[in-house]
Structure formats: C-alpha cells, structure tokens
Design an enzyme around this catalytic site. Structure first.
Site, PDB file in Angstrom:
ATOM      1  CG  ASN A 153      -6.682  -1.424   1.433  1.00 21.18           C
ATOM      2  OD1 ASN A 153      -5.998  -1.100   0.475  1.00 21.18           O
ATOM      3  ND2 ASN A 153      -6.150  -1.732   2.609  1.00 21.18           N
ATOM      4  CB  CYS A 169      -0.945  -0.006   1.194  1.00 22.31           C
ATOM      5  SG  CYS A 169      -2.003  -1.478   1.282  1.00 22.31           S
ATOM      6  CG  HIS A 225      -3.418   3.084   1.722  1.00 19.43           C
ATOM      7  ND1 HIS A 225      -3.977   2.532   0.595  1.00 19.43           N
ATOM      8  CD2 HIS A 225      -3.431   2.110   2.678  1.00 19.43           C
ATOM      9  CE1 HIS A 225      -4.302   1.277   0.844  1.00 19.43           C
ATOM     10  NE2 HIS A 225      -3.989   0.994   2.097  1.00 19.43           N
TER      11      HIS A 225
END
Length: 401
Positions: free
Chosen positions: A357, A176, A327
């Site tokens: 996500n 990420c 993020h």
C-alpha cells in the site's frame, strides 16, 4: 458526512451509443445532452439555496473545455523488503501476509531517497511521455500525506523540475484518496481556470510513520511516487467523464496518525497570567493506527457505491469499462469490489504484490506500469477509486490518452 459528485462530459463521441439522452441533476449541476452537447457543467449559487441541500444548490455554468490524461510516470526506492525479511523482525510469515493481503514485497526509502526525489523522478517521466516541457506547466498538484516540509512539498518539486515560469504548486492532503482528488482538482482548474497543463503527483513515504514492531500495520505499507499530466483539450476529446467524492469524519478512529502534544502545565499565577509561557512543547506525529476489520468493511461497502454512482453519471455500466483500477490497499478489498461490480479478474489492474500500500502513489504507480507494459492503451476507459484515512473515498471514470 460530506459528499460531492460531478459529471464533466455529457457527450463523448466514442461512447455516444452507450449514453442515453436525458436530463439529470447531479452534485455539480444539471445537464441535458439534447440541448448542451459539447459543453461542460460547472457550478455557481442560486437563490433559495437555503431551502435545499448543498449538493442541489448550484446553478450550472457552461464552458467548452475538456481535459485528458496524456502522460504518466512512476518511481520507487531501490530498497525492497520481502515478507521473509519482515518475518525476521516481527512475528509473521510470507504465507500469513500474502494470504491476508496479497502483498509479497514493498519498497522503503533509505539514504538519498526522499519524497521529493521520488516525486521529481515520476514527474519527469510523465512530462517526457506527454511531450510537455516543465516551463509549460500551469499547475503542480502534490497529493501526499507525508510531505518533507510541514508547509508542503509541491513548491520544492516545482523548483527541482526547473519550472522557470513559477507555476502555482500546492499540496493536497487526503491520504489514499489523494490522487483521485488531484485528478478532479486538475479538471476543475482546466475547465474553470483556463489552465492548459497540470501535473498531478501522488506520492507518500509512509514507512517513516510505521510501527515496525506492529505486524498488523508494518506488513502493509511501502513508499513510491506516481504522476500524470492532465492537459486541456476540445470537449470532444474529453477524458474525465464523471466523479464521485466523499468523506466521513466519524471514521477517523479506524485509521489515523494523530498529532500528539507533550504535556504542558498551564498553571495560572496570582495575577491571572499563565505560568511557563511560551510553552515548551514538541509536536510529534504518532505512528499509524488502523482497525483493519473496520477499514475493510468501509471499503467493500462504500467503494462500489461510489464507482456505481460515477458510472451512472457518465451513462455507463460496469461492462462498459475496460479496466478497474483501485487504490492498492489489500487484494481482498480489490477482489470484493470487483465482484460487486461484476468485473472479471482479467480486467483488474493490480501490482499490490510488488509494492504494498503506497497510499496516494498506488493508483498512478499501477497506471504507469499498465500503460508502459501495453496493457492499457489509448482510448481505454478506466474506473478508478481511492479510499482511506479521513475517512475519505472517491472515484472517477477516465479515458487514457
């Protein structure tokens, strides 16, 4: 723990009133606005470096190129899975998921969708916005932890885009945090390597590694791709002011998708040779394992510190930025970091509810939507940060356009 940080542009015209002249020592070198206006710091080695830390053992080298973000694009699979649909296969509900994560939908690859196809679509949109032909690309950086090929997917994206000049293309694996590291890498190639146009892609298809019977993880992840074009410019137009990147391997136990080898009997024969060689082995990648509470604690502590460090190197305060773009992992994390940095809700970019996500894709995906909707305008300053498996985390202070 390892860390690195940098300051790319000590003198930025639009921010001149906000930056106090000083001499500073940073992870990538030393700068002095009084003596080095319109120059950038790179790094080299110095004598006696064994006596000081690695972050202090670099002698600055001056270059005169800046870089700026000139185009963005994104792509998502057509299949949308809602919380209500997930509730049909695991013990959960729309309320349970949305209250704890802020997520209501996610996209999942099916049929002809692939990491490559999503990446090519996102990249093509970014190139079109930037007005850059694929043949004019000098470098393709593919930030992903889920490549379609063990040896990397970047060259396949380069081929699919039709780059006849065969520019370098390689993968960056940092989960990420990948896209932020891609931006920093692009800037380094432009400033230190003389590259002009660099395509940075953040893309992941984590749905292929999710345990769809585990409600603790399957509710979180989705698939997507996002891309930006980073272009060389005069230092006065520089759009990447500073960065701060870190890693801590101790945290691996909290978030991983490990490689598992099947059991192999290495019994030794009477002559000392190993029996059953070559081994009959299949390598498998386990499904995603995450300790949500520990990852939350890590994020709300380390991410604000990283952004504050990057802001300090850029000579800016939290009130100086136009947007906070994190993020898209969990809305609680986003809100906690924003509170720590004293960023009001109206200055937060978030599309987590619609996509979940998406790992390395989440920042460029959210950026692309914000730019195309008119929310982010040319000249806006953005504090962005990625964080995740490794553990890795990093932030960058950028200007759009």
């Amino acid at each position: 723990m390892a860390n690195s940080s940098g300051l790319f542009s000590p003198s930025v015209p639009s921010l001149r009133g906000k930056i106090k002249p000083s001499i500073g020592v940073i992870g990538s070198g030393i700068w002095s606005p009084q003596r080095i206006s319109k120059r950038v710091v790179c790094s080299g080695t110095i004598e006696g470096s064994e006596k000081i830390s690695s972050s202090q053992s670099r002698l600055p080298r001056l270059v005169s190129k800046g870089c700026k973000l000139v185009g963005c694009g994104s792509a998502v699979p057509s299949l949308q899975i809602s919380n209500d649909e997930l509730a049909k296969i695991v013990d959960t509900s729309d309320e349970w998921i949305s209250v704890r994560t802020g997520i209501r939908n996610r996209r999942v690859i099916t049929g002809k969708d692939s990491l490559i196809s999503l990446s090519v679509e996102a990249a093509s949109k970014a190139l079109q916005m930037a007005g850059v032909d694929p043949d004019d690309l000098d470098l393709v950086l593919m930030c992903t932890s889920t490549p379609d090929d063990l040896f990397g997917s970047a060259p396949q994206v380069q081929k699919a885009l039709g780059c006849k000049s065969n520019p370098l293309a390689y993968d960056i694996t940092a989960a990420c945090s990948g896209f932020v590291l891609g931006l920093v890498s692009a800037a380094c190639h432009i400033r230190g390597g003389g590259f002009k146009n660099v395509l940075v892609i953040g893309a992941d298809t984590l749905s292929r590694y999710v345990d769809w019977t585990d409600r603790g993880t399957c509710i979180l992840f989705g698939d997507a791709a996002g891309a930006v074009v980073v272009q060389a410019c005069d230092i006065e137009e520089d759009g990447l002011f500073s960065f701060d990147v870190n890693s801590d391997g101790e945290g691996r136990r909290h978030l991983n998708a490990s490689i598992k080898d099947n059991e192999v009997d290495h019994a030794v024969g009477s002559n000392g040779s190993v029996l059953d060689f070559p081994p009959k082995r299949r390598v498998n990648i386990s499904q995603i394992h995450m300790n949500g509470k520990e990852v939350f604690r890590f994020a709300v502590k380390c991410v604000p510190q990283s952004i504050e460090s990057a802001l300090d190197k850029a000579g800016l305060s939290g009130s100086s930025i136009d947007w906070l773009l994190l993020h898209q992992a969990n809305q609680r994390i986003i809100d906690a970091v924003a509170t720590r940095l004293e960023v009001p809700p109206e200055r937060i970019i978030s599309n987590l509810a619609n996509y979940g996500n998406t790992s390395a894709a989440s920042i460029p995906l959210a950026l692309d939507e914000a730019v195309r909707s008119g929310k982010v305008k040319s000249g806006h300053t953005i504090a962005t940060a990625g964080f995740g498996a490794g553990l890795t985390w990093g932030s960058a202070i950028i200007r759009w356009g």
